[in-house]
Scaffold this active site. Structure first.
Site, PDB file in Angstrom:
ATOM      1  CE  LYS A  72      43.461  39.674  40.335  1.00 56.73           C
ATOM      2  NZ  LYS A  72      43.259  38.561  39.387  1.00 56.73           N
TER       3      LYS A  72
ATOM      4  CE1 TYR B 168      45.075  34.601  42.655  1.00 52.63           C
ATOM      5  CE2 TYR B 168      47.034  35.983  42.713  1.00 52.63           C
ATOM      6  CZ  TYR B 168      45.665  35.839  42.534  1.00 52.63           C
ATOM      7  OH  TYR B 168      44.887  36.935  42.250  1.00 52.63           O
TER       8      TYR B 168
ATOM      9  CG  HIS C  90      41.729  37.632  44.659  1.00 51.09           C
ATOM     10  ND1 HIS C  90      41.526  36.377  44.119  1.00 51.09           N
ATOM     11  CD2 HIS C  90      41.598  37.496  45.998  1.00 51.09           C
ATOM     12  CE1 HIS C  90      41.310  35.513  45.105  1.00 51.09           C
ATOM     13  NE2 HIS C  90      41.345  36.163  46.256  1.00 51.09           N
TER      14      HIS C  90
ATOM     15  CD  GLU D 260      41.732  34.570  49.361  1.00 45.12           C
ATOM     16  OE1 GLU D 260      40.934  35.530  49.314  1.00 45.12           O
ATOM     17  OE2 GLU D 260      41.775  33.685  48.491  1.00 45.12           O
TER      18      GLU D 260
ATOM     19  CG  ASN E  95      40.924  39.125  36.707  1.00 43.72           C
ATOM     20  OD1 ASN E  95      41.831  39.525  37.439  1.00 43.72           O
ATOM     21  ND2 ASN E  95      40.370  37.956  36.866  1.00 43.72           N
TER      22      ASN E  95
HETATM   23  P1  CMP Z   1      41.547  35.747  40.584  1.00 45.01           P
HETATM   24  O1  CMP Z   1      40.136  35.931  40.971  1.00 45.01           O
HETATM   25  O2  CMP Z   1      42.589  36.601  41.220  1.00 45.01           O
HETATM   26  O3  CMP Z   1      41.929  34.213  40.847  1.00 45.01           O
HETATM   27  C1  CMP Z   1      42.924  33.550  40.119  1.00 45.01           C
HETATM   28  C2  CMP Z   1      43.391  34.356  38.957  1.00 45.01           C
HETATM   29  O4  CMP Z   1      44.051  33.622  37.949  1.00 45.01           O
HETATM   30  C3  CMP Z   1      42.192  34.957  38.245  1.00 45.01           C
HETATM   31  O5  CMP Z   1      41.640  35.962  39.017  1.00 45.01           O
HETATM   32  C4  CMP Z   1      42.804  35.361  36.922  1.00 45.01           C
HETATM   33  O6  CMP Z   1      43.485  36.594  37.036  1.00 45.01           O
HETATM   34  C5  CMP Z   1      43.810  34.259  36.721  1.00 45.01           C
HETATM   35  N1  CMP Z   1      43.284  33.244  35.833  1.00 45.01           N
HETATM   36  C6  CMP Z   1      42.380  32.311  36.114  1.00 45.01           C
HETATM   37  N2  CMP Z   1      42.170  31.516  35.035  1.00 45.01           N
HETATM   38  C7  CMP Z   1      42.965  31.994  34.068  1.00 45.01           C
HETATM   39  C8  CMP Z   1      43.187  31.605  32.730  1.00 45.01           C
HETATM   40  N3  CMP Z   1      42.546  30.547  32.203  1.00 45.01           N
HETATM   41  N4  CMP Z   1      44.047  32.312  32.019  1.00 45.01           N
HETATM   42  C9  CMP Z   1      44.693  33.363  32.574  1.00 45.01           C
HETATM   43  N5  CMP Z   1      44.526  33.769  33.868  1.00 45.01           N
HETATM   44  C10 CMP Z   1      43.664  33.087  34.589  1.00 45.01           C
END
Ligand code: CMP
Length: 156
Positions: free
Chosen positions: A9, A49, A115, A126, A112
């Site tokens: 990311k 998403y 993905h 994907e 984070n």
């Molecule tokens: P990812 O694995 O990319 O899949 C969906 C993304 O949404 C996740 O990582 C986080 O970056 C984001 N995400 C999921 N839940 C939350 C949350 N409760 N608050 C903020 N971001 C979230």
């Protein structure tokens, strides 16, 4: 063998973590078969998403994922989807176990860094979204395959 999608990311790119994170996957023994850096178009990120479209964090997630370059990668390996998810760690980086990518490099739920596809269905969808051009994916035979796996027991 399975194939899975990983996205580094914008926070991972901005924090100069592209190399260290890629190394985790390579050192594990996963085979890199595709890699591209792009500011992906809004519609690609929205499509990626779409399952989260009704969630309160969705607008911020889309804004974040279109805020800078993303590195999309495809990896092959036995049980690659589960192996990659284990290496990446829990979604909330503050709670991710030490030794995982999120556990070692991050402090955020939203930012984070990585993905990773969560199922064979997601991986297929994907990979088709991010690696749709001819030549995007490159199959090759690692010369150390017979050292990384017990080929007779695990790959036949
Ligand atoms: P990812 O694995 O990319 O899949 C969906 C993304 O949404 C996740 O990582 C986080 O970056 C984001 N995400 C999921 N839940 C939350 C949350 N409760 N608050 C903020 N971001 C979230």
């Amino acid at each position: 063998m399975e194939r899975t999608l990983v996205l580094l990311k914008p926070d991972a790119v901005q924090r100069h973590l592209t190399g260290p994170i890629l190394s985790r996957f390579e050192q594990k023994g996963l085979k890199l078969v595709g890699m591209k850096m792009r500011c992906f178009p809004l519609d690609t990120i929205q499509q990626h998403y779409s399952d989260h479209a009704a969630r309160p964090f969705y607008p911020n997630l889309v804004k974040f994922m279109t805020s800078g370059p993303v590195v999309a990668m495809a990896f092959d390996g036995k049980d690659a989807i589960a192996v990659v998810r284990t290496l990446v760690g829990a979604t909330n980086a503050r709670e991710a176990a030490p030794g995982t990518i999120r556990g070692d490099f991050g402090m955020s739920f939203s930012n984070n860094m990585v993905h990773a596809s969560d199922s064979t269905e997601s991986a297929t969808k994907e990979l088709a979204l991010f690696f749709s051009e001819p030549g995007d994916l490159n199959d090759w035979e690692p010369s150390d395959l017979a050292w990384s796996y017990n080929v007779e027991e695990e790959l036949s």
